[in-house]
Design a protein around this motif. Structure first.
Motif, PDB file in Angstrom:
ATOM      1  N   ILE A  48       0.840  -1.204   0.000  1.00 19.81           N
ATOM      2  CA  ILE A  48       0.000   0.000   0.000  1.00 19.81           C
ATOM      3  C   ILE A  48       0.875   1.254   0.000  1.00 19.81           C
ATOM      4  O   ILE A  48       0.605   2.227  -0.708  1.00 19.81           O
ATOM      5  N   PHE A  49       1.946   1.217   0.789  1.00 25.74           N
ATOM      6  CA  PHE A  49       2.860   2.357   0.843  1.00 25.74           C
ATOM      7  C   PHE A  49       3.507   2.599  -0.513  1.00 25.74           C
ATOM      8  O   PHE A  49       3.637   3.739  -0.969  1.00 25.74           O
ATOM      9  N   LEU A  50       3.899   1.521  -1.195  1.00 22.55           N
ATOM     10  CA  LEU A  50       4.543   1.654  -2.497  1.00 22.55           C
ATOM     11  C   LEU A  50       3.556   2.137  -3.561  1.00 22.55           C
ATOM     12  O   LEU A  50       3.926   2.902  -4.452  1.00 22.55           O
ATOM     13  N   LEU A  51       2.293   1.718  -3.466  1.00 15.86           N
ATOM     14  CA  LEU A  51       1.298   2.167  -4.430  1.00 15.86           C
ATOM     15  C   LEU A  51       1.001   3.662  -4.293  1.00 15.86           C
ATOM     16  O   LEU A  51       0.551   4.294  -5.245  1.00 15.86           O
ATOM     17  N   GLY A  52       1.261   4.219  -3.129  1.00 14.42           N
ATOM     18  CA  GLY A  52       1.075   5.653  -2.935  1.00 14.42           C
ATOM     19  C   GLY A  52       2.232   6.466  -3.476  1.00 14.42           C
ATOM     20  O   GLY A  52       2.272   7.673  -3.287  1.00 14.42           O
ATOM     21  N   TYR A  75       3.813  16.767  -3.758  1.00  4.16           N
ATOM     22  CA  TYR A  75       3.437  16.635  -2.355  1.00  4.16           C
ATOM     23  C   TYR A  75       3.299  15.160  -1.995  1.00  4.16           C
ATOM     24  O   TYR A  75       3.116  14.309  -2.851  1.00  4.16           O
ATOM     25  N   ALA A  76       3.393  14.870  -0.733  1.00  2.78           N
ATOM     26  CA  ALA A  76       3.234  13.504  -0.240  1.00  2.78           C
ATOM     27  C   ALA A  76       1.753  13.205  -0.071  1.00  2.78           C
ATOM     28  O   ALA A  76       1.015  13.980   0.534  1.00  2.78           O
ATOM     29  N   ASP A  77       1.310  12.074  -0.605  1.00  4.39           N
ATOM     30  CA  ASP A  77      -0.096  11.695  -0.525  1.00  4.39           C
ATOM     31  C   ASP A  77      -0.385  11.095   0.854  1.00  4.39           C
ATOM     32  O   ASP A  77       0.205  10.087   1.228  1.00  4.39           O
ATOM     33  N   PRO A  78      -1.299  11.682   1.626  1.00  2.00           N
ATOM     34  CA  PRO A  78      -1.537  11.195   2.983  1.00  2.00           C
ATOM     35  C   PRO A  78      -2.469   9.988   3.069  1.00  2.00           C
ATOM     36  O   PRO A  78      -2.510   9.332   4.102  1.00  2.00           O
ATOM     37  N   VAL A  79      -3.210   9.690   2.019  1.00  2.00           N
ATOM     38  CA  VAL A  79      -4.198   8.605   2.091  1.00  2.00           C
ATOM     39  C   VAL A  79      -3.549   7.230   2.290  1.00  2.00           C
ATOM     40  O   VAL A  79      -3.964   6.486   3.181  1.00  2.00           O
ATOM     41  N   PRO A  80      -2.536   6.834   1.514  1.00  2.00           N
ATOM     42  CA  PRO A  80      -1.913   5.532   1.786  1.00  2.00           C
ATOM     43  C   PRO A  80      -1.307   5.446   3.186  1.00  2.00           C
ATOM     44  O   PRO A  80      -1.374   4.401   3.830  1.00  2.00           O
ATOM     45  N   GLN A  81      -0.764   6.537   3.667  1.00  2.00           N
ATOM     46  CA  GLN A  81      -0.183   6.534   5.007  1.00  2.00           C
ATOM     47  C   GLN A  81      -1.263   6.335   6.063  1.00  2.00           C
ATOM     48  O   GLN A  81      -1.070   5.601   7.036  1.00  2.00           O
ATOM     49  N   ALA A  82      -2.415   6.951   5.868  1.00  2.00           N
ATOM     50  CA  ALA A  82      -3.523   6.776   6.811  1.00  2.00           C
ATOM     51  C   ALA A  82      -4.058   5.343   6.756  1.00  2.00           C
ATOM     52  O   ALA A  82      -4.398   4.761   7.794  1.00  2.00           O
ATOM     53  N   LEU A  83      -4.132   4.769   5.555  1.00  2.00           N
ATOM     54  CA  LEU A  83      -4.589   3.389   5.421  1.00  2.00           C
ATOM     55  C   LEU A  83      -3.627   2.426   6.112  1.00  2.00           C
ATOM     56  O   LEU A  83      -4.053   1.470   6.768  1.00  2.00           O
ATOM     57  N   ILE A  84      -2.343   2.665   5.976  1.00  2.00           N
ATOM     58  CA  ILE A  84      -1.347   1.797   6.605  1.00  2.00           C
ATOM     59  C   ILE A  84      -1.441   1.915   8.122  1.00  2.00           C
ATOM     60  O   ILE A  84      -1.365   0.911   8.836  1.00  2.00           O
ATOM     61  N   LEU A  85      -1.618   3.106   8.629  1.00  2.00           N
ATOM     62  CA  LEU A  85      -1.739   3.292  10.069  1.00  2.00           C
ATOM     63  C   LEU A  85      -2.952   2.537  10.605  1.00  2.00           C
ATOM     64  O   LEU A  85      -2.871   1.870  11.648  1.00  2.00           O
ATOM     65  N   THR A  86      -4.065   2.610   9.902  1.00  2.00           N
ATOM     66  CA  THR A  86      -5.260   1.871  10.302  1.00  2.00           C
ATOM     67  C   THR A  86      -5.015   0.374  10.231  1.00  2.00           C
ATOM     68  O   THR A  86      -5.411  -0.375  11.134  1.00  2.00           O
TER      69      THR A  86
END
Length: 117
Positions: free
Chosen positions: A43-47, A68-79
């Motif tokens: 998921i991190f790599l797809l972002g 800019y850094a996309d925050p959605v994959p990071q939020a998904l990984i945290l969840t």
């Protein structure tokens, strides 16, 4: 960097699936943990891995004008990390209880005990 992460994801997936196919419950739990970490990296790599600024739009513009850094994959990984921690904790307690009752962690022996009862 992305090629190295892709290879690492492949190794994690292969190791996780190999561990899941073993007969021991402990190896099954470890395989699930490794597979989950591989999925998080995927998921991190797809972002897209980019060095950029945080996704904050300046007050004088309406759109992003730089990388800019996309925050959605990071939020998904945290969840996913939080959910997988809960699942791992529950599975470890179940394995401990099953071992205390059956005195083995081998899945074939557990099935044989169930059939004998």
């Amino acid at each position: 960097m992305e090629v190295i992460l892709a290879i690492l994801i492949g190794v994690l997936y292969a190791a996780g699936i190999y561990m899941i196919l073993r007969r021991s419950l402990v190896k099954l739990i470890l395989g699930i943990i490794i597979l989950g970490n591989g999925a998080n990296l995927l998921i991190f790599l797809l972002g897209r891995v980019v060095k950029g600024s945080p996704p904050i739009i300046p007050a004088d513009s309406d759109v992003f004008q730089s990388v800019y850094a996309d925050p959605v994959p990071q939020a998904l990984i945290l969840t996913a990390i939080v959910i997988s921690f809960g699942l791992q904790s529950f599975a470890i307690i179940l394995v401990k209880r099953a071992y205390k009752v059956v005195k083995t962690d081998d899945l074939d022996e557990m099935n044989a005990i169930d059939k004998d009862s």
